[in-house]
Design a protein around this motif. Structure first.
Motif, PDB file in Angstrom:
ATOM      1  N   VAL A 163     -24.580 -62.041 -63.525  1.00 13.06           N
ATOM      2  CA  VAL A 163     -26.023 -62.252 -63.556  1.00 13.06           C
ATOM      3  C   VAL A 163     -26.575 -61.081 -64.343  1.00 13.06           C
ATOM      4  O   VAL A 163     -26.313 -59.921 -64.007  1.00 13.06           O
ATOM      5  N   LYS A 164     -27.306 -61.378 -65.423  1.00 14.88           N
ATOM      6  CA  LYS A 164     -27.813 -60.323 -66.303  1.00 14.88           C
ATOM      7  C   LYS A 164     -29.326 -60.396 -66.402  1.00 14.88           C
ATOM      8  O   LYS A 164     -29.896 -61.470 -66.578  1.00 14.88           O
ATOM      9  N   ILE A 175     -29.548 -54.818 -66.550  1.00 19.11           N
ATOM     10  CA  ILE A 175     -28.964 -54.837 -65.217  1.00 19.11           C
ATOM     11  C   ILE A 175     -28.035 -56.041 -65.170  1.00 19.11           C
ATOM     12  O   ILE A 175     -28.474 -57.176 -65.382  1.00 19.11           O
ATOM     13  N   SER A 176     -26.767 -55.786 -64.921  1.00 20.76           N
ATOM     14  CA  SER A 176     -25.767 -56.856 -64.855  1.00 20.76           C
ATOM     15  C   SER A 176     -24.981 -56.689 -63.565  1.00 20.76           C
ATOM     16  O   SER A 176     -24.581 -55.579 -63.228  1.00 20.76           O
ATOM     17  N   GLU A 232     -33.949 -61.723 -56.097  1.00 15.87           N
ATOM     18  CA  GLU A 232     -34.938 -62.680 -56.580  1.00 15.87           C
ATOM     19  C   GLU A 232     -35.667 -62.018 -57.763  1.00 15.87           C
ATOM     20  O   GLU A 232     -36.097 -60.871 -57.674  1.00 15.87           O
ATOM     21  N   SER A 233     -35.786 -62.727 -58.870  1.00 14.98           N
ATOM     22  CA  SER A 233     -36.232 -62.107 -60.123  1.00 14.98           C
ATOM     23  C   SER A 233     -37.678 -61.611 -60.103  1.00 14.98           C
ATOM     24  O   SER A 233     -37.975 -60.565 -60.679  1.00 14.98           O
ATOM     25  N   TYR A 286     -19.818 -56.016 -58.174  1.00 10.62           N
ATOM     26  CA  TYR A 286     -19.902 -55.070 -59.290  1.00 10.62           C
ATOM     27  C   TYR A 286     -21.339 -55.063 -59.809  1.00 10.62           C
ATOM     28  O   TYR A 286     -22.009 -56.097 -59.780  1.00 10.62           O
ATOM     29  N   ILE A 287     -21.789 -53.896 -60.276  1.00 14.35           N
ATOM     30  CA  ILE A 287     -23.114 -53.799 -60.898  1.00 14.35           C
ATOM     31  C   ILE A 287     -23.117 -52.671 -61.916  1.00 14.35           C
ATOM     32  O   ILE A 287     -22.395 -51.671 -61.761  1.00 14.35           O
ATOM     33  N   GLU A 288     -23.920 -52.856 -62.974  1.00 18.45           N
ATOM     34  CA  GLU A 288     -24.141 -51.791 -63.942  1.00 18.45           C
ATOM     35  C   GLU A 288     -25.595 -51.810 -64.382  1.00 18.45           C
ATOM     36  O   GLU A 288     -26.219 -52.874 -64.431  1.00 18.45           O
TER      37      GLU A 288
END
Length: 166
Positions: free
Chosen positions: A45-46, A69-70, A79-80, A116-118
């Motif tokens: 999810v990006k 943000i991925s 939630e966006s 995972y997140i970056e």
């Protein structure tokens, strides 16, 4: 809409709300989640946020960036609209670029507990120099912890995420 989905959306209060209140000070409490409907799958999810602003903690001058943000979700997903409001809450927040990306990542790790997140900030130049901090997290003891190390090792090595914001 299936009944399970209705129940899962009970905690979502901002989406569709036309009386949105914008917080001008850092506020992680605005973030909301919903359940991942495809927990059996690994997928990205990006979010690309080209209008991020915060303040220099020393001069008070605005800093402008595109934030990337991925993440690979586990159970919860952000939630966006709540993410937009959260990022907006940095508008009057004084923090160095490196702090901003780490604060955002840590808040999202705490909220989502992702696989995972970056978070990568591509800040516009000020004073003739740009700063592009990158941070990541992989769930400890899993293949995602290894992925985090690989992404750090190879970060920006092959220009994987070409950015044309400056």
């Amino acid at each position: 809409m299936r009944e399970e989905t209705k129940d899962e959306l009970q905690g979502i209060t901002l989406l569709g709300n036309h009386n949105t209140s914008y917080q001008f000070d850092y506020d992680p409490a605005v973030l909301e989640v919903f359940h991942n409907q495809h927990i059996e799958n690994d997928y990205w999810v990006k979010f690309n946020c080209p209008e991020f602003t915060s303040l220099c903690p020393k001069t008070g001058q605005p800093d402008f960036a595109t934030l990337y943000i991925s993440y690979i979700p586990e159970i919860n997903m952000v939630e966006s609209k709540s993410l937009k409001l959260y990022l907006f809450s940095f508008r009057n927040h004084g923090a160095f670029h490196e702090d901003v990306v780490n604060i955002i990542m840590k808040d999202l790790v705490k909220l989502l507990q992702p696989r995972y997140i970056e978070v990568w900030g591509k800040f516009l130049p000020r004073g003739g120099i740009s700063i592009d901090p990158y941070c990541n997290y992989g769930k400890p003891g899993t293949k995602y912890e290894k992925l985090a190390w690989v992404r750090i090792e190879q970060h920006d090595l092959y220009n994987m995420d070409k950015v044309d914001n400056r």
